[in-house]
Design a protein around this motif. Structure first.
Motif, mmCIF file in Angstrom:
data_model
loop_
_atom_site.group_PDB
_atom_site.id
_atom_site.type_symbol
_atom_site.label_atom_id
_atom_site.label_comp_id
_atom_site.label_asym_id
_atom_site.label_seq_id
_atom_site.Cartn_x
_atom_site.Cartn_y
_atom_site.Cartn_z
ATOM 1 N N ILE A 80 -24.530 9.736 4.601
ATOM 2 C CA ILE A 80 -25.401 10.809 4.121
ATOM 3 C C ILE A 80 -26.095 11.492 5.295
ATOM 4 O O ILE A 80 -26.176 12.723 5.373
ATOM 5 C CB ILE A 80 -26.428 10.255 3.107
ATOM 6 C CG1 ILE A 80 -25.699 9.812 1.833
ATOM 7 C CG2 ILE A 80 -27.504 11.281 2.792
ATOM 8 C CD1 ILE A 80 -26.539 8.988 0.887
ATOM 9 N N ARG B 110 -22.840 6.387 -5.751
ATOM 10 C CA ARG B 110 -24.249 6.638 -5.434
ATOM 11 C C ARG B 110 -24.359 7.626 -4.263
ATOM 12 O O ARG B 110 -25.205 8.508 -4.268
ATOM 13 C CB ARG B 110 -24.965 5.319 -5.111
ATOM 14 C CG ARG B 110 -26.410 5.485 -4.723
ATOM 15 C CD ARG B 110 -27.265 5.962 -5.902
ATOM 16 N NE ARG B 110 -28.635 6.153 -5.458
ATOM 17 C CZ ARG B 110 -29.350 7.249 -5.684
ATOM 18 N NH1 ARG B 110 -28.856 8.216 -6.413
ATOM 19 N NH2 ARG B 110 -30.562 7.352 -5.222
ATOM 20 N N GLU C 264 -23.620 11.008 -5.598
ATOM 21 C CA GLU C 264 -24.769 11.472 -6.369
ATOM 22 C C GLU C 264 -25.877 12.006 -5.458
ATOM 23 O O GLU C 264 -26.431 13.078 -5.699
ATOM 24 C CB GLU C 264 -25.293 10.307 -7.212
ATOM 25 C CG GLU C 264 -26.423 10.642 -8.138
ATOM 26 C CD GLU C 264 -26.801 9.436 -8.968
ATOM 27 O OE1 GLU C 264 -26.610 9.487 -10.186
ATOM 28 O OE2 GLU C 264 -27.288 8.429 -8.379
ATOM 29 N N ARG C 265 -26.158 11.280 -4.387
ATOM 30 C CA ARG C 265 -27.202 11.722 -3.455
ATOM 31 C C ARG C 265 -26.797 13.002 -2.726
ATOM 32 O O ARG C 265 -27.627 13.877 -2.497
ATOM 33 C CB ARG C 265 -27.544 10.607 -2.478
ATOM 34 C CG ARG C 265 -28.302 9.480 -3.193
ATOM 35 C CD ARG C 265 -28.849 8.417 -2.322
ATOM 36 N NE ARG C 265 -29.609 8.900 -1.200
ATOM 37 C CZ ARG C 265 -29.939 8.135 -0.158
ATOM 38 N NH1 ARG C 265 -29.577 6.861 -0.135
ATOM 39 N NH2 ARG C 265 -30.632 8.630 0.842
ATOM 40 N N ASP D 13 -27.234 15.882 -5.142
ATOM 41 C CA ASP D 13 -28.639 16.188 -5.426
ATOM 42 C C ASP D 13 -29.327 16.945 -4.292
ATOM 43 O O ASP D 13 -30.413 17.473 -4.476
ATOM 44 C CB ASP D 13 -29.426 14.894 -5.711
ATOM 45 C CG ASP D 13 -29.092 14.305 -7.065
ATOM 46 O OD1 ASP D 13 -28.516 15.016 -7.908
ATOM 47 O OD2 ASP D 13 -29.409 13.115 -7.278
ATOM 48 N N ASP D 14 -28.712 16.979 -3.133
ATOM 49 C CA ASP D 14 -29.312 17.591 -1.954
ATOM 50 C C ASP D 14 -28.797 19.023 -1.784
ATOM 51 O O ASP D 14 -27.584 19.246 -1.726
ATOM 52 C CB ASP D 14 -28.960 16.760 -0.717
ATOM 53 C CG ASP D 14 -29.711 17.192 0.515
ATOM 54 O OD1 ASP D 14 -29.901 18.398 0.736
ATOM 55 O OD2 ASP D 14 -30.107 16.301 1.293
ATOM 56 N N GLN E 93 -38.337 19.276 -2.669
ATOM 57 C CA GLN E 93 -37.826 17.908 -2.601
ATOM 58 C C GLN E 93 -38.573 17.074 -1.564
ATOM 59 O O GLN E 93 -38.677 15.872 -1.697
ATOM 60 C CB GLN E 93 -36.331 17.898 -2.274
ATOM 61 C CG GLN E 93 -35.479 18.303 -3.428
ATOM 62 C CD GLN E 93 -34.008 18.181 -3.103
ATOM 63 O OE1 GLN E 93 -33.609 17.919 -1.966
ATOM 64 N NE2 GLN E 93 -33.171 18.380 -4.105
#
Length: 187
Positions: free
Chosen positions: A41, A65, A68-69, A72-73, A162
């Motif tokens: 990431i 996961r 997903e991260r 979301d960014d 965020q």
């Protein structure tokens, strides 16, 4: 593909890193590697790759996961992801596609198949980027248009929200500081 595209491989198996490097070297892409989800990431933010090859089974978190991260960014949500994994279960493939993966390759992979799938994903990404550039600039002058400004402002505000910080639009002028260069922008 006129410029050298960047690929990030997130997989804890060093042999996979070597095999991917050898199998896709003719694509003339720069390849970066991460051995776990957290560093993958982080590298996605640093390198801003055109494509991510992502293993499902990582030591610190699942590839799902990580995906997903990344989704979301606002800085990584549009990067195409190909899951590259040893699991051939239909449920996992469906889950990968539902999460936004562009493809799913099962290990051990056929070298020609991997090359073809990576090449197709990179071509698609190059086309998307070209269309995005056209949509965000004035046809006559090449300058950013109103939609480019709106998107840049939205990205800046989302990023700030965020991280619970303040926002400011960059003044522009230098490469990577123009708001309409979504792939290069860092706030």
């Amino acid at each position: 593909m006129n410029h050298k595209q960047r690929i990030l491989v997130i997989d804890d198996d060093r042999l996979i890193h070597q095999l991917v490097s050898v199998r896709i070297r003719d694509l003339n892409a720069s390849i970066s590697f991460a051995a776990d989800g957290a560093s993958g990431i982080e590298m996605a933010h640093e390198v801003h790759p055109h494509l991510i090859l992502l293993d499902v089974g990582l030591p610190d978190m699942t590839g799902f996961r990580v995906c997903e991260r990344l989704r979301d960014d606002p800085l990584t949500r549009e990067i195409p992801i190909i899951f590259l994994t040893g699991t051939d279960q239909a449920e996992e493939k469906v889950r990968a596609f539902e999460m936004g993966a562009v493809d799913y390759v099962t290990k051990p992979f056929n070298p020609a198949e991997l090359r073809a799938r990576v090449r197709a994903a990179l071509r698609m990404q190059a086309l998307v980027e070209a269309l995005e550039t056209q949509a965000l600039s004035d046809n006559l002058t090449g300058l950013p248009n109103r939609e480019a400004f709106r998107r840049s402002l939205a990205r800046c505000l989302e990023y700030s929200r965020q991280r619970a910080g303040t926002s400011a639009l960059p003044a522009g002028g230098e490469r990577g500081t123009r708001p309409w260069e979504a792939g290069e922008q860092r706030y």
